[in-house]
Design a protein around this motif. Structure first.
Motif, PDB file in Angstrom:
ATOM      1  N   UNK A   1       0.837  -1.205   0.000  1.00 58.63           N
ATOM      2  CA  UNK A   1       0.000   0.000   0.000  1.00 58.63           C
ATOM      3  C   UNK A   1       0.866   1.246   0.000  1.00 58.63           C
ATOM      4  N   UNK A   2       1.900   1.245   0.817  1.00 56.29           N
ATOM      5  CA  UNK A   2       2.795   2.406   0.896  1.00 56.29           C
ATOM      6  C   UNK A   2       3.476   2.666  -0.443  1.00 56.29           C
ATOM      7  N   UNK A   3       3.949   1.603  -1.085  1.00 53.42           N
ATOM      8  CA  UNK A   3       4.620   1.762  -2.380  1.00 53.42           C
ATOM      9  C   UNK A   3       3.658   2.291  -3.435  1.00 53.42           C
ATOM     10  N   UNK A   4       2.469   1.701  -3.485  1.00 54.43           N
ATOM     11  CA  UNK A   4       1.502   2.118  -4.495  1.00 54.43           C
ATOM     12  C   UNK A   4       1.085   3.564  -4.270  1.00 54.43           C
ATOM     13  N   UNK A   5       0.867   3.941  -3.003  1.00 52.65           N
ATOM     14  CA  UNK A   5       0.515   5.331  -2.696  1.00 52.65           C
ATOM     15  C   UNK A   5       1.610   6.282  -3.170  1.00 52.65           C
ATOM     16  N   UNK A   6       2.846   5.937  -2.890  1.00 49.95           N
ATOM     17  CA  UNK A   6       3.959   6.803  -3.285  1.00 49.95           C
ATOM     18  C   UNK A   6       4.014   6.947  -4.799  1.00 49.95           C
ATOM     19  N   UNK A   7       3.821   5.842  -5.514  1.00 49.86           N
ATOM     20  CA  UNK A   7       3.867   5.896  -6.973  1.00 49.86           C
ATOM     21  C   UNK A   7       2.678   6.656  -7.547  1.00 49.86           C
ATOM     22  N   UNK A   8       1.511   6.503  -6.943  1.00 51.49           N
ATOM     23  CA  UNK A   8       0.346   7.261  -7.390  1.00 51.49           C
ATOM     24  C   UNK A   8       0.552   8.757  -7.166  1.00 51.49           C
ATOM     25  N   UNK A   9       1.075   9.101  -5.993  1.00 49.23           N
ATOM     26  CA  UNK A   9       1.313  10.519  -5.684  1.00 49.23           C
ATOM     27  C   UNK A   9       2.318  11.136  -6.651  1.00 49.23           C
ATOM     28  N   UNK A  10       3.403  10.414  -6.893  1.00 53.73           N
ATOM     29  CA  UNK A  10       4.443  10.921  -7.782  1.00 53.73           C
ATOM     30  C   UNK A  10       3.922  11.080  -9.204  1.00 53.73           C
ATOM     31  N   UNK A  11       3.180  10.075  -9.667  1.00 54.14           N
ATOM     32  CA  UNK A  11       2.655  10.133 -11.029  1.00 54.14           C
ATOM     33  C   UNK A  11       1.624  11.242 -11.172  1.00 54.14           C
ATOM     34  N   UNK A  12       0.784  11.401 -10.173  1.00 55.78           N
ATOM     35  CA  UNK A  12      -0.214  12.472 -10.212  1.00 55.78           C
ATOM     36  C   UNK A  12       0.462  13.836 -10.286  1.00 55.78           C
ATOM     37  N   UNK A  13       1.491  14.048  -9.456  1.00 59.95           N
ATOM     38  CA  UNK A  13       2.210  15.322  -9.450  1.00 59.95           C
ATOM     39  C   UNK A  13       2.877  15.559 -10.802  1.00 59.95           C
ATOM     40  N   UNK A  14       3.514  14.525 -11.316  1.00 64.19           N
ATOM     41  CA  UNK A  14       4.191  14.647 -12.600  1.00 64.19           C
ATOM     42  C   UNK A  14       3.203  15.005 -13.702  1.00 64.19           C
ATOM     43  N   UNK A  15       2.053  14.346 -13.686  1.00 67.91           N
ATOM     44  CA  UNK A  15       1.034  14.589 -14.701  1.00 67.91           C
ATOM     45  C   UNK A  15       0.518  16.025 -14.631  1.00 67.91           C
ATOM     46  N   UNK A  16       0.222  16.484 -13.427  1.00 65.62           N
ATOM     47  CA  UNK A  16      -0.277  17.852 -13.254  1.00 65.62           C
ATOM     48  C   UNK A  16       0.764  18.866 -13.706  1.00 65.62           C
ATOM     49  N   UNK A  17       2.015  18.663 -13.307  1.00 63.64           N
ATOM     50  CA  UNK A  17       3.065  19.610 -13.660  1.00 63.64           C
ATOM     51  C   UNK A  17       3.326  19.604 -15.164  1.00 63.64           C
ATOM     52  N   UNK A  18       3.245  18.442 -15.756  1.00 67.43           N
ATOM     53  CA  UNK A  18       3.508  18.349 -17.184  1.00 67.43           C
ATOM     54  C   UNK A  18       2.453  19.103 -17.980  1.00 67.43           C
ATOM     55  N   UNK A  19       1.212  19.092 -17.497  1.00 63.58           N
ATOM     56  CA  UNK A  19       0.132  19.722 -18.234  1.00 63.58           C
ATOM     57  C   UNK A  19       0.014  21.225 -17.977  1.00 63.58           C
ATOM     58  N   UNK A  20       0.676  21.747 -16.958  1.00 64.02           N
ATOM     59  CA  UNK A  20       0.539  23.172 -16.651  1.00 64.02           C
ATOM     60  C   UNK A  20       0.869  24.076 -17.831  1.00 64.02           C
ATOM     61  N   UNK A  21       1.998  23.861 -18.532  1.00 65.64           N
ATOM     62  CA  UNK A  21       2.315  24.749 -19.654  1.00 65.64           C
ATOM     63  C   UNK A  21       1.285  24.683 -20.779  1.00 65.64           C
ATOM     64  N   UNK A  22       0.542  23.587 -20.832  1.00 69.91           N
ATOM     65  CA  UNK A  22      -0.376  23.379 -21.937  1.00 69.91           C
ATOM     66  C   UNK A  22      -1.476  24.429 -21.974  1.00 69.91           C
ATOM     67  N   UNK A  23      -1.851  24.914 -20.797  1.00 73.34           N
ATOM     68  CA  UNK A  23      -3.001  25.821 -20.759  1.00 73.34           C
ATOM     69  C   UNK A  23      -2.583  27.286 -20.880  1.00 73.34           C
ATOM     70  N   UNK A  24      -1.309  27.561 -20.873  1.00 72.61           N
ATOM     71  CA  UNK A  24      -0.858  28.945 -21.027  1.00 72.61           C
ATOM     72  C   UNK A  24      -0.264  29.207 -22.396  1.00 72.61           C
ATOM     73  N   UNK A  25       0.337  28.198 -22.978  1.00 75.32           N
ATOM     74  CA  UNK A  25       0.948  28.365 -24.292  1.00 75.32           C
ATOM     75  C   UNK A  25       1.182  26.997 -24.898  1.00 75.32           C
ATOM     76  N   UNK A  26       1.382  26.954 -26.205  1.00 73.62           N
ATOM     77  CA  UNK A  26       1.760  25.690 -26.836  1.00 73.62           C
ATOM     78  C   UNK A  26       3.250  25.484 -26.656  1.00 73.62           C
ATOM     79  N   UNK A  27       3.699  24.272 -26.884  1.00 73.93           N
ATOM     80  CA  UNK A  27       5.119  23.983 -26.735  1.00 73.93           C
ATOM     81  C   UNK A  27       5.911  24.749 -27.792  1.00 73.93           C
ATOM     82  N   UNK A  28       6.869  25.579 -27.391  1.00 73.82           N
ATOM     83  CA  UNK A  28       7.623  26.396 -28.345  1.00 73.82           C
ATOM     84  C   UNK A  28       8.431  25.521 -29.296  1.00 73.82           C
ATOM     85  N   UNK A  29       8.192  25.704 -30.590  1.00 74.81           N
ATOM     86  CA  UNK A  29       8.914  24.919 -31.583  1.00 74.81           C
ATOM     87  C   UNK A  29      10.369  25.371 -31.703  1.00 74.81           C
TER      88      UNK A  29
END
Length: 698
Positions: A579-607
């Motif tokens: 349970x502890x391992x799965x929680x840690x991996x879920x938390x990390x993945x959730x944070x990574x996903x949220x952070x990765x998507x933040x730039x998406x709503x302000x601008x497109x990826x600069x070519x």
């Protein structure tokens, strides 16, 4: 599938890898699936096994009428005869150490009634009682089912020698007819890759899938699906035609071998939950439609609902996972595919490829674009087919000879469909790209997509040709193999008995490597998949529909993470450390996903960003995951990757100082800082300017 014996099955793998698996495992009560679409491979196997059992081999040539279905029918009957003979021999063998009858019972799950009866027999002292019980055990021996697979998308039209279209002569339909005419019983046809109206409509013309006088099916229909909606749609379509679907085989969209059919962010846990919740509803709604169709067609009134089995396959690797899936979701069977590639007693893999599978790690496995079908395809790099493709490109002769033509689909340059992996198509396509005067970067990208395509008809068949030293296609011996990502955790060749002991928790063959839970592995695959999709987009601000799609995809992943958090807390099936391992991996993945998507709503990826950006972000995110999980410390985050990441990030910062002052890059910088902290990386600290910029934003 004979669920009273084993709680697992061996799914279809490639073309050659399970082409004769029933001959290897069915006598032990294990069910497996043969691909029957490649009739030349089927004919080659006919030749091999007729010679093996010392019977006369009569070739079925391409000049014979209906040669494809005749080859398939005869091969399936041949396999059935061989298995029947094996079972008769096994039944008559002595209960002594090393005998196959002992192996049969020893491999059964420990809680099966038959295994308990066997244990009772071995403990008896009285010879008369022992002999009586042995006779009872012999009578209870049954083989595993000989099942077949048709990938419904492989349905090329066929023509006679005068060029006239053969009615009901397409690849999928002739394979279906070949199976229907076989003498197999207690068998299933597994239809994968979605609804094919032409194929499904033809099934109605066949009597092979009708129920017998006992209300049972000699030949059952199984549909492979990735979600509940697909099951309902396909089940209803067939039910209206008086065809009952006896089983829905639920497969992970990404955590599987071969072709991958990704969902829009829907994860396996929530999908299985929906099947669990709506199982009775599904059965009732399909039976109502089916019974009405039977009454209309045959005047028969059905009153008792036929059962529907549910099974799952896709990345399962431990007894605990398999047991949990069956207990919690009420599944009838679990498919164990990829691990069996390392079991020569069960699958057919040539020796060179077998060694490559043993050594494969996560970086060797890619979700490629190599399939000519345009569907993502799990792929092992470094195979003989991969190397052959590169050699052809280097010599200026890309593409493959197209001898089998099962995957022909493209009419961009020709009247008749051709395969995108063929030399003909690739030559025409590259000439076309050269005429467009594209920017160099765009041209190279487009050419790369063309050159990625690889011949699968031959590549997925050659393992059997090499193993059995049978001619298949002259001078073409390269092998392609398509294991699921799960192969990275299995690193040694094992016997059938040992693999089954692993499946039932009697031993463990995953050694000295941390393997995340099957649900976590699939989640991570989806996160990597959506990142890749985003990097390939041009301008999302100008495409609100695509922007909405990505937002919904992300939200589905987040919803899946929430589901898993609740599941591990309420199911009472997980140990505290798990349970502890799965929680840690879920938390990390959730944070990574949220952070990765933040730039998406302000601008497109600069070519205009440095070309290292996509590689850098992927590397950074994987390395960041190590802060909560040891798996990347041992595998993905190698010293070479760390050094590459340092150098790329350093160069990126120096080249784009002004851009990093923009707040929308802070998420990536935070990831980079955490990576640097976790791995004690201070190499770039010598560049004070870079470090100051990094510190400022954090």
């Amino acid at each position: 599938m004979n669920s009273i014996l084993h709680t697992f099955h061996i799914p279809v793998m490639g073309l050659a890898y399970t082409i004769d698996s029933p001959i290897k495992v069915a006598r032990f009560g294990i069910s497996s699936v043969i691909s029957i679409i490649e009739d030349r491979l089927v004919e080659m196997m006919r030749r091999h096994y007729y010679n093996d059992i010392k019977e006369e081999y009569l070739q079925i040539t391409t000049k014979e009428k209906d040669f494809r279905e005749k080859r398939i029918t005869d091969y399936l009957n041949l396999v059935n005869r061989i298995v029947t003979s094996q079972v008769d021999k096994l039944r008559s063998s002595a209960f002594e150490t090393g005998s196959e009858i002992i192996k049969y019972f020893e491999m059964l799950p420990d809680d099966s009634n038959l295994k308990l009866l066997y244990r009772q027999m071995t403990g008896l002292k009285d010879d008369t009682e022992k002999t009586q019980l042995q006779s009872l055990l012999r009578a209870r021996i049954v083989p595993g089912s000989i099942d077949v697979n048709i990938m419904t998308k492989l349905d090329r039209n066929n023509y006679d020698t005068q060029g006239t279209l053969i009615e009901d002569g397409s690849d999928a339909i002739t394979a279906l007819k070949g199976y229907a005419k076989s003498g197999l019983k207690n068998s299933s046809i597994i239809l994968s890759a979605g609804l094919n109206p032409r194929l499904f409509n033809y099934m109605e013309k066949l009597g092979a899938f009708d129920e017998n006088e006992a209300g049972e099916f000699d030949k059952k229909v199984v549909i492979k699906v990735s979600d509940y909606r697909s099951a309902l749609i396909q089940g209803k379509y067939l039910a209206k035609k008086g065809i009952w679907v006896s089983e829905f085989r639920i497969e992970s969209g990404l955590n599987c071998g071969g072709h991958a059919f990704a969902t829009d962010g829907y994860l396996m846990g929530p999908i299985l939950e929906e099947f669990k919740t709506k199982r009775d509803e599904l059965s009732a709604s399909l039976f109502e439609i089916y019974s009405n169709a039977i009454k209309t067609k045959k005047g028969i009134t059905l009153t008792e609902t036929h059962p529907i089995k549910l099974s799952f396959q896709g990345g399962v690797g431990t007894y605990e996972e398999s047991n949990f899936l069956q207990d919690y979701y009420g599944l009838d069977s679990i498919g164990w595919g990829t691990p069996f590639l390392l079991v020569p007693e069960a699958t057919t893999v040539d020796s060179v490829t077998l060694q490559q599978l043993q050594k494969a790690n996560r970086s060797d496995l890619v979700l490629s674009k190599n399939s000519p079908l345009g569907i993502r395809f799990h792929y092992l790099k470094g195979t003989t087919a991969h190397n052959e493709k590169l050699e052809r490109i280097e010599k200026g002769h890309p593409g493959s000879p197209c001898t089998e033509k099962h995957l022909v689909s493209n009419t961009e340059f020709t009247k008749e469909p051709i395969c995108t992996a063929s030399a003909k198509y690739q030559k025409l396509k590259i000439q076309n790209l050269q005429s467009l005067n594209l920017p160099k970067k765009q041209y190279n990208q487009k050419v790369g997509e063309v050159l990625d395509k690889e011949c699968l008809c031959i590549g997925l068949s050659n393992a059997a040709a090499i193993t059995y030293q049978q001619p298949f296609i002259k001078n073409l011996r390269a092998v392609t193999i398509c294991p699921g990502p799960n192969i990275a955790y299995f690193s040694r060749i094992v016997s059938l008995h040992v693999m089954i002991d692993h499946i039932y928790g009697r031993t463990n063959i995953i050694e000295n490597v941390y393997r995340p839970n099957v649900f976590i592995n699939e989640l991570l695959l989806y996160v990597d998949y959506i990142k890749e999709q985003l990097f390939e987009e041009d301008d999302l601000k100008a495409n609100p529909k695509r922007l909405k799609y990505y937002n919904e995809f992300k939200n589905q992943l987040l919803s899946g993470i929430k589901y898993y958090r609740n599941l591990i807390q309420t199911s009472n099936s997980f140990a505290t450390d798990a349970i502890d391992k799965i929680h840690a991996e879920l938390n990390t993945t959730e944070y990574e996903l949220e952070e990765f998507f933040k730039p998406l709503w302000s601008t497109t990826f600069p070519k205009s960003m440095s070309p290292e950006l996509p590689i850098l972000i992927s590397c950074l995110s994987k390395m960041f995951m190590a802060s909560a999980s040891a798996r990347y410390r041992a595998t993905v985050a190698t010293p070479v990757q760390k050094l590459f990441c340092i150098g790329a990030f350093q160069q990126l910062v120096l080249n784009n100082t002004n851009r990093f002052k923009s707040n929308h890059w802070s998420g990536y910088l935070i990831l980079a800082f955490k990576v640097a902290t976790h791995f004690n990386i201070y190499y770039w600290s010598q560049k004070q300017n870079s470090l100051q910029i990094l510190s400022h934003h954090i």
